[in-house]
Design a protein around this motif. Structure first.
Motif, PDB file in Angstrom:
ATOM      1  N   UNK A  58      36.585  33.572  48.140  1.00  0.00           N
ATOM      2  CA  UNK A  58      37.445  33.529  46.954  1.00  0.00           C
ATOM      3  C   UNK A  58      36.911  32.476  45.987  1.00  0.00           C
ATOM      4  N   UNK A  59      35.650  32.665  45.560  1.00  0.00           N
ATOM      5  CA  UNK A  59      35.040  31.759  44.589  1.00  0.00           C
ATOM      6  C   UNK A  59      34.277  32.595  43.569  1.00  0.00           C
ATOM      7  N   UNK A  60      33.637  31.935  42.626  1.00  0.00           N
ATOM      8  CA  UNK A  60      32.949  32.658  41.558  1.00  0.00           C
ATOM      9  C   UNK A  60      31.862  33.591  42.091  1.00  0.00           C
ATOM     10  N   UNK A  61      31.046  33.096  43.015  1.00  0.00           N
ATOM     11  CA  UNK A  61      29.968  33.913  43.585  1.00  0.00           C
ATOM     12  C   UNK A  61      30.538  35.104  44.360  1.00  0.00           C
ATOM     13  N   UNK A  62      31.606  34.861  45.104  1.00  0.00           N
ATOM     14  CA  UNK A  62      32.245  35.938  45.863  1.00  0.00           C
ATOM     15  C   UNK A  62      32.828  37.005  44.956  1.00  0.00           C
ATOM     16  N   UNK A  63      33.449  36.580  43.869  1.00  0.00           N
ATOM     17  CA  UNK A  63      34.032  37.545  42.932  1.00  0.00           C
ATOM     18  C   UNK A  63      32.955  38.365  42.231  1.00  0.00           C
ATOM     19  N   UNK A  64      31.826  37.730  41.914  1.00  0.00           N
ATOM     20  CA  UNK A  64      30.706  38.449  41.288  1.00  0.00           C
ATOM     21  C   UNK A  64      30.182  39.527  42.240  1.00  0.00           C
ATOM     22  N   UNK A  65      30.012  39.153  43.511  1.00  0.00           N
ATOM     23  CA  UNK A  65      29.557  40.088  44.524  1.00  0.00           C
ATOM     24  C   UNK A  65      30.574  41.217  44.706  1.00  0.00           C
ATOM     25  N   UNK A  66      31.850  40.867  44.729  1.00  0.00           N
ATOM     26  CA  UNK A  66      32.920  41.857  44.897  1.00  0.00           C
ATOM     27  C   UNK A  66      32.873  42.891  43.758  1.00  0.00           C
ATOM     28  N   UNK A  67      32.692  42.425  42.519  1.00  0.00           N
ATOM     29  CA  UNK A  67      32.618  43.343  41.374  1.00  0.00           C
ATOM     30  C   UNK A  67      31.443  44.307  41.523  1.00  0.00           C
ATOM     31  N   UNK A  68      30.309  43.770  41.959  1.00  0.00           N
ATOM     32  CA  UNK A  68      29.119  44.597  42.163  1.00  0.00           C
ATOM     33  C   UNK A  68      29.385  45.655  43.231  1.00  0.00           C
ATOM     34  N   UNK A  69      30.016  45.239  44.327  1.00  0.00           N
ATOM     35  CA  UNK A  69      30.301  46.167  45.421  1.00  0.00           C
ATOM     36  C   UNK A  69      31.349  47.203  45.022  1.00  0.00           C
ATOM     37  N   UNK A  70      32.299  46.819  44.168  1.00  0.00           N
ATOM     38  CA  UNK A  70      33.294  47.787  43.682  1.00  0.00           C
ATOM     39  C   UNK A  70      32.622  48.902  42.890  1.00  0.00           C
ATOM     40  N   UNK A  71      31.601  48.548  42.108  1.00  0.00           N
ATOM     41  CA  UNK A  71      30.862  49.562  41.338  1.00  0.00           C
ATOM     42  C   UNK A  71      30.082  50.483  42.263  1.00  0.00           C
TER      43      UNK A  71
END
Length: 114
Positions: free
Chosen positions: A61-74
């Motif tokens: 639950x940090x900036x890097x994790x959220x960036x990765x999460x967005x990529x994986x959602x796509x």
């Protein structure tokens, strides 16, 4: 020797995250470690083998994790996203009982974790 069929994949960021969730899970799950970031090449090697599985994403639950999460959602729009409490920040610093409770909604977990 009987081969276990793995039908679920759990994507985490780091090696310590993978070790921790493997202590909790009590069913065959392909726990995939991204090591934080995903290049297009790395993404393809991860997605191709798991695209027919039930895929779950558990990142920090940090900036890097959220960036990765967005990529994986796509890339994996049908994946189920699991969230650790923002107060703990990272998966590896989340108390094991909290992670066990979170994972128990989606996976078979061990009754006791030490």
């Amino acid at each position: 020797m009987k081969m276990e069929i793995v039908e679920k994949a759990l994507i985490v960021e780091g090696k310590n995250d993978r070790k921790l969730v493997k202590k909790i899970l009590d069913e065959p799950v392909d726990v995939i470690c991204t090591h934080g970031t995903l290049s297009e090449e790395k993404l393809e090697t991860i997605i191709f083998p798991i695209e027919e599985m039930d895929v779950y994403v558990l990142v920090d639950a940090d900036e890097a994790g959220e960036k990765l999460r967005k990529q994986l959602k796509r890339e994996l729009p049908n994946a189920t996203h699991l969230y650790t409490d923002k107060n703990y920040g990272q998966v590896e610093t989340t108390p094991i009982n909290c992670l066990t409770e979170l994972l128990s909604d989606y996976f078979i977990v061990k009754n006791t974790c030490t």
